[in-house]
Design a protein around this motif. Sequence first.
Motif, PDB file in Angstrom:
ATOM      1  N   TRP A   1       0.839  -1.204   0.000  1.00 18.67           N
ATOM      2  CA  TRP A   1       0.000   0.000   0.000  1.00 18.67           C
ATOM      3  C   TRP A   1       0.872   1.252   0.000  1.00 18.67           C
ATOM      4  CZ3 TRP A   1      -4.542   2.132  -0.855  1.00 18.67           C
ATOM      5  CH2 TRP A   1      -4.835   3.355  -0.279  1.00 18.67           C
ATOM      6  N   ARG A   2       1.914   1.235   0.823  1.00 15.93           N
ATOM      7  CA  ARG A   2       2.811   2.384   0.873  1.00 15.93           C
ATOM      8  C   ARG A   2       3.565   2.545  -0.436  1.00 15.93           C
ATOM      9  NH1 ARG A   2       5.616   1.950   6.906  1.00 15.93           N
ATOM     10  NH2 ARG A   2       3.706   2.267   8.116  1.00 15.93           N
ATOM     11  N   ALA A   3       3.938   1.433  -1.044  1.00 13.93           N
ATOM     12  CA  ALA A   3       4.683   1.499  -2.303  1.00 13.93           C
ATOM     13  C   ALA A   3       3.823   2.069  -3.429  1.00 13.93           C
ATOM     14  CB  ALA A   3       5.200   0.110  -2.685  1.00 13.93           C
ATOM     15  N   ILE A   4       2.546   1.703  -3.430  1.00 12.14           N
ATOM     16  CA  ILE A   4       1.643   2.226  -4.465  1.00 12.14           C
ATOM     17  C   ILE A   4       1.457   3.724  -4.310  1.00 12.14           C
ATOM     18  CG2 ILE A   4      -0.735   2.147  -5.329  1.00 12.14           C
ATOM     19  CD1 ILE A   4      -0.804  -0.796  -4.554  1.00 12.14           C
ATOM     20  N   LYS A   5       1.442   4.202  -3.073  1.00  8.07           N
ATOM     21  CA  LYS A   5       1.308   5.635  -2.784  1.00  8.07           C
ATOM     22  C   LYS A   5       0.050   6.232  -3.411  1.00  8.07           C
ATOM     23  CE  LYS A   5       6.345   6.200  -2.780  1.00  8.07           C
ATOM     24  NZ  LYS A   5       7.494   6.852  -3.433  1.00  8.07           N
ATOM     25  N   LEU A   6      -1.049   5.509  -3.281  1.00  4.92           N
ATOM     26  CA  LEU A   6      -2.294   5.960  -3.899  1.00  4.92           C
ATOM     27  C   LEU A   6      -2.709   7.359  -3.473  1.00  4.92           C
ATOM     28  CD1 LEU A   6      -4.525   5.166  -5.852  1.00  4.92           C
ATOM     29  CD2 LEU A   6      -5.761   4.132  -3.931  1.00  4.92           C
ATOM     30  N   PRO A   7      -2.645   7.710  -2.170  1.00  7.40           N
ATOM     31  CA  PRO A   7      -3.026   9.078  -1.788  1.00  7.40           C
ATOM     32  C   PRO A   7      -2.182  10.148  -2.468  1.00  7.40           C
ATOM     33  CG  PRO A   7      -2.916   7.667   0.149  1.00  7.40           C
ATOM     34  CD  PRO A   7      -2.320   6.893  -0.984  1.00  7.40           C
ATOM     35  N   MET A   8      -0.931   9.801  -2.818  1.00  6.16           N
ATOM     36  CA  MET A   8      -0.041  10.790  -3.421  1.00  6.16           C
ATOM     37  C   MET A   8      -0.482  11.192  -4.825  1.00  6.16           C
ATOM     38  SD  MET A   8       2.175  11.281  -1.031  1.00  6.16           S
ATOM     39  CE  MET A   8       3.549  12.098  -1.830  1.00  6.16           C
ATOM     40  N   TYR A   9      -1.347  10.400  -5.446  1.00  6.45           N
ATOM     41  CA  TYR A   9      -1.767  10.714  -6.804  1.00  6.45           C
ATOM     42  C   TYR A   9      -2.778  11.855  -6.849  1.00  6.45           C
ATOM     43  CZ  TYR A   9       0.865   6.789  -8.555  1.00  6.45           C
ATOM     44  OH  TYR A   9       1.902   5.950  -8.896  1.00  6.45           O
ATOM     45  N   THR A  10      -3.145  12.361  -5.687  1.00  8.63           N
ATOM     46  CA  THR A  10      -3.962  13.573  -5.687  1.00  8.63           C
ATOM     47  C   THR A  10      -3.174  14.762  -6.239  1.00  8.63           C
ATOM     48  OG1 THR A  10      -3.305  14.054  -3.404  1.00  8.63           O
ATOM     49  CG2 THR A  10      -5.341  12.810  -3.729  1.00  8.63           C
ATOM     50  N   VAL A  11      -1.842  14.673  -6.223  1.00  6.80           N
ATOM     51  CA  VAL A  11      -1.054  15.754  -6.801  1.00  6.80           C
ATOM     52  C   VAL A  11      -1.224  15.808  -8.303  1.00  6.80           C
ATOM     53  CG1 VAL A  11       0.642  15.625  -4.938  1.00  6.80           C
ATOM     54  CG2 VAL A  11       1.054  14.363  -7.039  1.00  6.80           C
ATOM     55  N   ALA A  12      -1.722  14.728  -8.914  1.00  8.78           N
ATOM     56  CA  ALA A  12      -2.078  14.743 -10.333  1.00  8.78           C
ATOM     57  C   ALA A  12      -3.522  15.201 -10.528  1.00  8.78           C
ATOM     58  CB  ALA A  12      -1.880  13.354 -10.939  1.00  8.78           C
ATOM     59  N   LEU A  13      -4.382  14.857  -9.580  1.00 11.98           N
ATOM     60  CA  LEU A  13      -5.812  15.187  -9.699  1.00 11.98           C
ATOM     61  C   LEU A  13      -6.091  16.665  -9.462  1.00 11.98           C
ATOM     62  CD1 LEU A  13      -8.828  14.395  -9.836  1.00 11.98           C
ATOM     63  CD2 LEU A  13      -8.685  13.850  -7.391  1.00 11.98           C
ATOM     64  N   ILE A  14      -5.483  17.249  -8.434  1.00  7.81           N
ATOM     65  CA  ILE A  14      -5.833  18.608  -8.035  1.00  7.81           C
ATOM     66  C   ILE A  14      -5.493  19.656  -9.109  1.00  7.81           C
ATOM     67  CG2 ILE A  14      -5.353  20.435  -6.358  1.00  7.81           C
ATOM     68  CD1 ILE A  14      -7.297  18.245  -5.439  1.00  7.81           C
ATOM     69  N   PRO A  15      -4.316  19.643  -9.740  1.00  2.00           N
ATOM     70  CA  PRO A  15      -4.065  20.643 -10.797  1.00  2.00           C
ATOM     71  C   PRO A  15      -5.083  20.568 -11.943  1.00  2.00           C
ATOM     72  CG  PRO A  15      -2.011  19.624 -10.118  1.00  2.00           C
ATOM     73  CD  PRO A  15      -3.105  18.841  -9.460  1.00  2.00           C
ATOM     74  N   ILE A  16      -5.481  19.352 -12.322  1.00  2.00           N
ATOM     75  CA  ILE A  16      -6.485  19.209 -13.392  1.00  2.00           C
ATOM     76  C   ILE A  16      -7.826  19.765 -12.923  1.00  2.00           C
ATOM     77  CG2 ILE A  16      -7.704  17.582 -14.872  1.00  2.00           C
ATOM     78  CD1 ILE A  16      -5.342  15.678 -14.551  1.00  2.00           C
ATOM     79  N   THR A  17      -8.207  19.449 -11.699  1.00  2.00           N
ATOM     80  CA  THR A  17      -9.496  19.908 -11.172  1.00  2.00           C
ATOM     81  C   THR A  17      -9.535  21.426 -11.052  1.00  2.00           C
ATOM     82  OG1 THR A  17      -9.683  17.839  -9.914  1.00  2.00           O
ATOM     83  CG2 THR A  17     -11.100  19.683  -9.245  1.00  2.00           C
ATOM     84  N   VAL A  18      -8.487  22.006 -10.486  1.00  2.00           N
ATOM     85  CA  VAL A  18      -8.450  23.464 -10.319  1.00  2.00           C
ATOM     86  C   VAL A  18      -8.360  24.154 -11.677  1.00  2.00           C
ATOM     87  CG1 VAL A  18      -7.122  25.389  -9.378  1.00  2.00           C
ATOM     88  CG2 VAL A  18      -7.479  23.322  -8.003  1.00  2.00           C
ATOM     89  N   GLY A  19      -7.522  23.620 -12.577  1.00  2.00           N
ATOM     90  CA  GLY A  19      -7.419  24.209 -13.915  1.00  2.00           C
ATOM     91  C   GLY A  19      -8.742  24.156 -14.663  1.00  2.00           C
ATOM     92  N   SER A  20      -9.449  23.034 -14.551  1.00  2.00           N
ATOM     93  CA  SER A  20     -10.756  22.901 -15.207  1.00  2.00           C
ATOM     94  C   SER A  20     -11.779  23.842 -14.593  1.00  2.00           C
ATOM     95  CB  SER A  20     -11.247  21.449 -15.101  1.00  2.00           C
ATOM     96  OG  SER A  20     -10.345  20.562 -15.728  1.00  2.00           O
ATOM     97  N   ALA A  21     -11.741  23.993 -13.263  1.00  2.00           N
ATOM     98  CA  ALA A  21     -12.666  24.911 -12.593  1.00  2.00           C
ATOM     99  C   ALA A  21     -12.400  26.355 -13.000  1.00  2.00           C
ATOM    100  CB  ALA A  21     -12.546  24.750 -11.082  1.00  2.00           C
ATOM    101  N   ALA A  22     -11.109  26.700 -13.124  1.00  2.00           N
ATOM    102  CA  ALA A  22     -10.768  28.054 -13.569  1.00  2.00           C
ATOM    103  C   ALA A  22     -11.237  28.299 -14.995  1.00  2.00           C
ATOM    104  CB  ALA A  22      -9.256  28.265 -13.462  1.00  2.00           C
TER     105      ALA A  22
END
Length: 387
Positions: free
Chosen positions: A84-105
């Motif tokens: 679970w730690r190796a997959i680092k699933l929570p860390m992939y929010t750093v890919a999600l948030i720029p797309i979400t904020v950019g799309s909202a803007a």
Amino acid sequence: MESLIVIVFELAYFRPQIYQVLSLPDVDRRPRCSKIYLNKALTRRLHSAQRQCRILLKCAGEHTDTNREEEEEEEDVSKATLIWRAIKLPMYTVALIPITVGSAAAYLETGQYFGDRFLKLLVSSVSIMAWVNLSNDVYDFDIGADKNKKESVVSLAGSRTGTHVLAWILLALGFMGLYWVSVEAGSLRSIFLLSYAIICGYVYQCPPFRLSYLGLGEPLCFAAFGPFATTAFYLLQSGARELSISGAVVASSILVGLTTSLILFCSHFHQIEDDRAVGKFSPLVRLGSERGARVVKLAVVALYSLLFILGLSQTLPFSSLILCALTLPVGNLVVDFVEKNHKEKAKIFMAKYYCVRLHTIFGAALAAGLVAARMFARKQLPHAIIL
């Protein structure tokens, strides 16, 4: 009369302690001990009590064996979480948030939103983030920075070459997806911005650059996920062919960059010693954990101070200011956790996940505020309040 044998052990520092009371028939089964004393007076006192309940205390050997078993059990439990730690699933929010904020803007400025384009960008960005994580593990493995990192993908997979090849395949697939969306949107400027973001990721960790070893990881992270990525995703969702960017887009990209850099900064708390040993002079290695904790506090204060400045100056919509301000308890949680546990290596490991939580909630609130401003017709603050 049945006698008792009181077994006394000399432990560390030569301090005698009574650990077990055995009956004569149990003598042959007693643990090996350094000294044995027969105490008849004590025998008489305990004889009647023994009939009601045998008094058993753990002997030194049993205590050691029990501790060893518990440690092995904890190690087994921790191994169950290594994948679970190796997959680092929570860390992939750093890919999600720029797309979400950019799309909202983009929605704020144009009223447009392309769902299929959002999904393509998300899949491509996740692939590139997987390249960042895997290649970082490979290069850290090469120099020995991950020798104590049990959740290293290379260590779990048992193949340095296989992990490296997979990383570069994911990068190629991710870049092809971004290029495809850029051509579809007719915004080739965005692919240049995304290329700059990928280059930041390369020089951050890959030889011969490895600028993270010079303490430049956080500035590179800020630029890659903030101004470069968030702005590029705005252009792809808005359909703008020219590089015309509003103040709200610039402000949003700066805030996203700050929260992302905070994740990277806090991810090094638990490996300061390992980084120093291999010559990786990250900001935390230079500052130390105590001053690093103060930097985290200043960063969170700066984040929310900048938010209020941008909101009150109407660079950001008032709705974004209100919603992001509601995440202040999460920011305070990050500061408190780091201040209390920055010296505890086993606990401070979780600091980066607290920062991920702040990054995700803050980014979602920022995006929701941008969308709400478009949906409910933005209203400017009265000048009396601003003044």
